[in-house]
Motif scaffolding. Structure first.
Motif, short mmCIF file in Angstrom:
data_model
loop_
_atom_site.label_atom_id
_atom_site.label_comp_id
_atom_site.label_asym_id
_atom_site.label_seq_id
_atom_site.Cartn_x
_atom_site.Cartn_y
_atom_site.Cartn_z
N PRO A 390 0.80 -1.24 0.00
CA PRO A 390 0.00 0.00 0.00
C PRO A 390 0.83 1.27 0.00
CG PRO A 390 -0.06 -1.08 2.15
CD PRO A 390 0.58 -2.05 1.22
N ARG A 391 1.94 1.27 0.70
CA ARG A 391 2.76 2.48 0.74
C ARG A 391 3.27 2.82 -0.66
NH1 ARG A 391 7.56 2.52 4.99
NH2 ARG A 391 5.76 2.47 6.38
N CYS A 392 3.72 1.82 -1.38
CA CYS A 392 4.22 2.05 -2.74
C CYS A 392 3.08 2.44 -3.68
CB CYS A 392 4.93 0.80 -3.24
SG CYS A 392 6.51 0.48 -2.43
N HIS A 393 1.93 1.81 -3.53
CA HIS A 393 0.79 2.18 -4.38
C HIS A 393 0.37 3.63 -4.13
CE1 HIS A 393 -0.14 -1.52 -6.49
NE2 HIS A 393 0.08 -2.21 -5.37
N GLU A 394 0.45 4.03 -2.88
CA GLU A 394 0.09 5.43 -2.56
C GLU A 394 1.06 6.39 -3.22
OE1 GLU A 394 -0.40 8.29 1.36
OE2 GLU A 394 0.82 6.50 1.42
N THR A 395 2.36 6.14 -3.06
CA THR A 395 3.36 7.02 -3.67
C THR A 395 3.24 7.00 -5.19
OG1 THR A 395 4.88 6.61 -1.83
CG2 THR A 395 5.82 7.50 -3.85
N LEU A 396 3.03 5.82 -5.75
CA LEU A 396 2.85 5.72 -7.20
C LEU A 396 1.63 6.51 -7.65
CD1 LEU A 396 3.54 4.61 -9.97
CD2 LEU A 396 2.43 2.46 -9.33
N GLY A 397 0.54 6.44 -6.90
CA GLY A 397 -0.65 7.20 -7.24
C GLY A 397 -0.40 8.69 -7.24
N HIS A 412 -4.30 3.07 -8.31
CA HIS A 412 -3.29 2.73 -7.30
C HIS A 412 -3.65 3.28 -5.92
CE1 HIS A 412 -0.35 0.76 -9.89
NE2 HIS A 412 -0.69 1.64 -10.83
N LEU A 413 -4.27 4.42 -5.86
CA LEU A 413 -4.69 4.95 -4.57
C LEU A 413 -5.79 4.08 -3.96
CD1 LEU A 413 -4.61 8.76 -5.38
CD2 LEU A 413 -3.05 7.52 -3.87
N PRO A 424 -6.55 6.13 5.46
CA PRO A 424 -6.88 7.56 5.59
C PRO A 424 -6.06 8.44 4.65
CG PRO A 424 -6.63 6.53 7.74
CD PRO A 424 -6.14 5.54 6.74
N ARG A 425 -4.78 8.14 4.53
CA ARG A 425 -3.93 8.96 3.67
C ARG A 425 -4.30 8.77 2.21
NH1 ARG A 425 1.77 8.03 6.60
NH2 ARG A 425 2.37 7.43 4.49
N ALA A 426 -4.56 7.54 1.83
CA ALA A 426 -4.94 7.29 0.44
C ALA A 426 -6.28 7.93 0.12
CB ALA A 426 -4.99 5.78 0.19
N PHE A 427 -7.23 7.88 1.07
CA PHE A 427 -8.52 8.53 0.83
C PHE A 427 -8.34 10.05 0.72
CE2 PHE A 427 -10.76 4.64 2.51
CZ PHE A 427 -11.47 4.41 1.34
N GLY A 428 -7.42 10.61 1.49
CA GLY A 428 -7.15 12.04 1.36
C GLY A 428 -6.63 12.40 -0.02
N GLN A 429 -5.76 11.54 -0.56
CA GLN A 429 -5.27 11.76 -1.91
C GLN A 429 -6.40 11.62 -2.93
OE1 GLN A 429 -2.48 12.87 -2.69
NE2 GLN A 429 -0.84 12.17 -1.35
N LEU A 430 -7.25 10.64 -2.73
CA LEU A 430 -8.37 10.45 -3.65
C LEU A 430 -9.33 11.63 -3.61
CD1 LEU A 430 -8.98 6.67 -2.95
CD2 LEU A 430 -8.49 7.65 -5.21
N GLU A 441 -18.78 16.03 -5.12
CA GLU A 441 -19.48 15.06 -4.28
C GLU A 441 -18.61 13.83 -4.05
OE1 GLU A 441 -22.24 15.26 -2.60
OE2 GLU A 441 -22.50 17.34 -3.22
N GLU A 442 -17.95 13.40 -5.08
CA GLU A 442 -17.07 12.24 -4.94
C GLU A 442 -15.90 12.56 -4.01
OE1 GLU A 442 -14.52 9.31 -7.90
OE2 GLU A 442 -16.19 10.50 -8.69
N ALA A 443 -15.37 13.76 -4.11
CA ALA A 443 -14.28 14.16 -3.22
C ALA A 443 -14.73 14.13 -1.77
CB ALA A 443 -13.79 15.57 -3.59
N ARG A 444 -15.95 14.64 -1.52
CA ARG A 444 -16.47 14.61 -0.15
C ARG A 444 -16.64 13.16 0.33
NH1 ARG A 444 -19.84 18.21 -0.65
NH2 ARG A 444 -21.76 17.14 -1.17
N GLY A 445 -17.09 12.27 -0.56
CA GLY A 445 -17.24 10.87 -0.19
C GLY A 445 -15.92 10.23 0.18
N TYR A 446 -14.88 10.52 -0.59
CA TYR A 446 -13.56 9.99 -0.25
C TYR A 446 -13.08 10.53 1.09
CZ TYR A 446 -12.72 7.83 -4.84
OH TYR A 446 -12.76 7.03 -5.96
#
Length: 873
Positions: A390-397, A412-413, A424-430, A441-446
């Protein structure tokens, strides 16, 4: 910057520059330094998914995403400095060469926009090693290994002085260090004549480094050395310094004729403790090497090892072949300088699969340098078929987002959200990704999903609040039809973000219309992708105004569409039919910051070609941008001062107050602290404490925080020097309250650009703490370079206190001088606005040139302190 942005890359490892006691607006040539890693970088460690940039302590920068950091803090050894003649930053795209020069006009021309002509006074530091012949090259290689293994967070130029050896003789040494620079020299005393550097640490091939060199690099005066021993064997400063010892040379103290080592005057000699240059011959009878020895010197030691076994064992640790040395370096815990890490880790050995954490660290370094494509290449191979990273997928995203490959980034996120630790960090990026694409709306959902995973996550909470406010506000029907509105592309701050970024958009609009609210203005946040729907809305307006602020910055919110802050593809830019005006934009690259600019240069050319007006906020930016343009477009680049600097002419409510409070406001900045302070943060803090104590005798000193992170200065000042300052949190105030606070104080001492420009615009005297070129550029524009003091100035405390007392003692004259300087900027602004009225067809809101400006229309409470990004639906 405005929105919390986890893809924000922190600044590069600090470049250095020739220290001068002259005003910081005097420019001397400086080669570029390289960019530090995004994880654990000097001064600002940005959590890969937190979305919040946190200023770390200058002594210990810690990666937010990993237990291993790849850069150190501003006060440690993470400074990089390049030689002015052959400056090739590790892993950079270009090699630059400069020669010292002095700026005689506000417009400074350099050989390259990446080759920053330093105006911040930052020290340039180098190690120098003299090799008398080829027989000393093995000792040089041992010294280089010891330096990297004992102080892995340090990477300065290593200048090798030699009598004329062939260049190929240094190939093996180059494999050990990325910044090795051979120079022909007549002898070791040439270390006193090493042009292009301010501080030179002279070593010899007989030495090995056993400890960190931070204390030596923080020295600021004279020639530091362990003196020759006197008759009783104790160091005696009257005996001068040995020819074969360590030296820390401050070249500005040497005088016009540099001395030889044996002739260093006692008056400039700074005695060092013997542990800084410990003689191995003192360890006869197999005495152990003392634990606190920093440099062990084998000069004069006989070839036989008899009686010196522990000393030789200490040196033997560094007699390694290349493979063993690389492995030893990579196995070290803690911070590693990104230049060294890249140099010694890449290429990976063919026969082994690199550790995944190392791959991610290297990808973070590439990301921090803006080489997102290289980061993606590394990580894509590493995560292929591995959803359990997950850490690598987050950075890659995040890196894919920076290339505007949004669909791949989202994939990847989403994979990273499978891990509870990273969700939580990946959802913040999303959430940020969805916001960039206008999917509120999608941003608020993430963001909500991230809060469900961790209710304390600050980034997700900020995105949820922002998108909720956008949704509840909706798009109010404009009082004016679209064709009568202006479109405004800028960075619109909200929440507890940079106070300057809140004031600036309103100041820009005040130049065009008395009503600065949504009735007359349609706003497009610069970071939002300009898609077909957004293009249609822009073209429906009377004109499009882009600015102000430092939009020409590659690393705050990188995108692959433009290479700067406005997220617009070239083909979309070409289809803007409304008149386009770039107004008071700044080229905000830090001194020494280096980045790949191919995409930016192409987008910049398209922008200039398309613009009917192109105005930059200081002559330094004008010069930098012109360098990136073909000759045919350079004259289109005009000077347009930042509108905050002429606020008194835009709003009569900012007239001189009947009485000012007996206060002085101080402001400091901590974003990219490694770039700002280098090795000098401790010095800066001590000098500021002395200045504040001196100024406090004349007025109450208070602290003006433009961002919450700025309050770091108050904490450090209290902890290190026992001084407590009351804090004015400007980030919580309305625009009117910010201007009123600055209007009523007697003096502002500020490090942020708008901590100088806003009070100046309100008629208040300012002194700039110069840690970024834009401050010196502004002072050059108004022909007042003496209003600035470099944060690296050796006598910073005395100069600052002297200047502040002069302002306070004759405050009326100081205010009159501000008003006089401001009239020059207002005249330039009026001329430009006359041209712009031809484009927009709008009436002049200020009437005759000598008439008072029109009072801006009242703003609602919601619009008073911030203009929020609206839903694009």
């Amino acid at each position: 910057m405005t929105h919390p942005d986890p893809s924000t890359t922190p600044g590069p490892a600090p470049a250095a520059r020739t220290e001068s006691t002259s005003a910081p607006a005097t420019a001397a040539a400086s080669a570029s330094a390289t960019v530090t890693a995004d994880s654990g970088t000097a001064g600002t460690a940005t959590a890969a998914g937190s979305g919040t940039t946190t200023a770390t302590t200058p002594a210990t920068a810690k990666a937010a995403d990993s237990g291993t950091t790849t850069a150190t803090a501003a006060d440690s050894g993470a400074t990089t400095a390049t030689t002015p003649a052959t400056a090739t930053a590790a892993d950079s795209d270009t090699t630059t060469a400069t020669t010292p020069a002095t700026a005689t006009t506000p417009v400074t021309v350099t050989a390259s926009a990446d080759d920053r002509r330093a105006v911040t006074g930052k020290r340039r530091i180098a190690f120098a090693v003299h090799v008398a012949d080829a027989g000393e090259l093995p000792g040089l290689r041992t010294l280089l290994r010891s330096l990297a293994l004992s102080d892995p967070a340090l990477c300065e130029d290593v200048v090798v002085l030699h009598p004329g050896l062939p260049d190929a003789a240094f190939d093996t040494a180059r494999r050990l260090h990325p910044r090795l620079i051979p120079r022909t020299a007549g002898g070791r005393d040439d270390v006193f004549r090493l042009d292009g550097y301010d501080t030179v640490v002279a070593l010899t091939p007989d030495m090995v480094v056993l400890g960190r060199l931070d204390a030596l690099l923080r020295l600021r005066t004279g020639v530091a050395a362990v003196p020759r021993p006197g008759p009783d064997g104790a160091p005696d400063p009257r005996g001068g310094v040995p020819d074969d010892g360590l030296l820390v040379i401050q070249r500005q103290d040497l005088g016009p004729v540099p001395p030889a080592a044996k002739d260093v005057p006692e008056g400039i000699l700074v005695p060092l403790d013997s542990r800084a240059d410990f003689r191995a011959r003192r360890l006869q009878d197999d005495l152990p090497v003392p634990e606190d020895v920093v440099v062990l010197n084998f000069a004069g030691v006989p070839a036989t090892r008899t009686g010196l076994a522990p000393a030789h064992a200490a040196r033997d640790r560094f007699d390694l072949d290349d493979e063993a040395f690389r492995a030893a370096f990579l196995a070290l815990p803690g911070a590693k300088h990104p230049d060294l890490l890249l140099h010694l880790a890449l290429p990976f050995p063919d026969r082994s699969r690199p550790p995944i954490d190392l791959v991610r660290q290297l990808a973070e370094i590439h990301r921090g340098r803006g080489h997102h494509d290289r980061a993606v290449a590394l990580l894509s191979e590493a995560v292929a078929g591995r959803p359990d990273l997950p850490r690598c997928h987050e950075t890659l995203g995040v890196c894919l987002m920076a290339l505007s490959r949004y669909e791949e980034a989202e994939t990847h996120l989403l994979l990273a959200t499978a891990s509870p630790a990273f969700a939580p960090r990946a959802f913040g990026q999303l959430a940020r990704l969805a916001w960039l694409l206008g999917r509120t709306e999608e941003a608020r959902g993430y963001a909500l999903a991230g809060l469900e995973a961790d209710p304390t996550d600050a980034n997700c909470r900020a995105w949820y609040a922002r998108t909720s406010a956008m949704g509840s506000t909706g798009r109010a029907s404009a009082a004016a039809p679209p064709g009568e509105q202006l479109a405004h592309v800028a960075l619109f701050a909200d929440g507890e973000e940079n106070a300057g970024d809140k004031v600036l958009p309103e100041a820009v609009r005040s130049c065009f219309t008395a009503d600065t609210g949504p009735d007359r203005w349609h706003q497009q946040h610069a970071h939002l992708l300009v898609d077909e729907a957004a293009l249609e809305r822009l073209n429906a307006r009377r004109a499009v105004v882009v600015g102000g602020g430092g939009l020409f910055l590659p690393d705050t919110a990188p995108n692959g569409n433009s290479g700067w802050q406005w997220n617009i593809p070239d083909d979309v830019l070409a289809r803007i039919t409304a008149p386009l005006a770039v107004f008071a934009v700044g080229y905000n690259v830090f001194d020494g910051q280096r980045y790949r600019r191919e995409r930016f240069a192409a987008s910049l050319r398209a922008l200039v070609e398309r613009s009917a007006f192109f105005g930059l906020r200081n002559h330094g930016s004008v010069a930098r941008v012109r360098e990136l343009l073909p000759e045919s477009l350079r004259e289109k680049v005009r000077y347009q001062p930042c509108p905050t600097t002429v606020a008194r002419h835009l709003d009569p409510r900012l007239a001189e107050p009947a009485a000012r409070e007996d206060t002085v406001l101080v402001n400091c900045a901590y974003d990219r602290a490694g770039l700002r302070f280098g090795h000098d943060y401790g010095h800066f803090l001590a000098e500021m404490a002395a200045a504040i104590r001196a100024v406090s005798a004349s007025a109450e000193v208070r602290y003006a925080a433009h961002m919450p992170a700025d309050e770091r200065f108050v904490d450090d000042l209290r902890r290190e020097h026992g001084l407590t300052l009351p804090v004015e949190p400007l980030y919580l105030l309305s625009n009117d309250a910010i201007r009123d606070l600055y209007r009523r104080t007697r003096l502002v001492i500020g490090m942020r650009g708008h901590a100088g420009m806003i009070p100046f615009g309100c008629g208040t005297p300012v002194i700039s703490l110069v840690s970024h070129p834009k401050l010196a550029y502004f002072l050059a524009d108004i022909d007042r370079p003496d209003w600035g003091v470099s944060v690296h100035e050796r006598a910073l405390g005395d100069r600052l206190a002297e200047r502040a007392r002069a302002v306070l003692d004759d405050h009326t004259a100081a205010v009159a001088d501000v008003h006089d300087r401001q009239r020059l900027l207002w005249s330039a602004t009026r001329d430009n606005l006359a041209r712009l009225r031809e484009l927009t067809g709008l009436p002049d809101p200020f009437g005759d040139p000598g008439a008072d400006p029109v009072v801006p229309s009242p703003r609602s409470a919601a619009e008073d302190h911030v203009t929020r990004p609206r839903d694009r639906a």
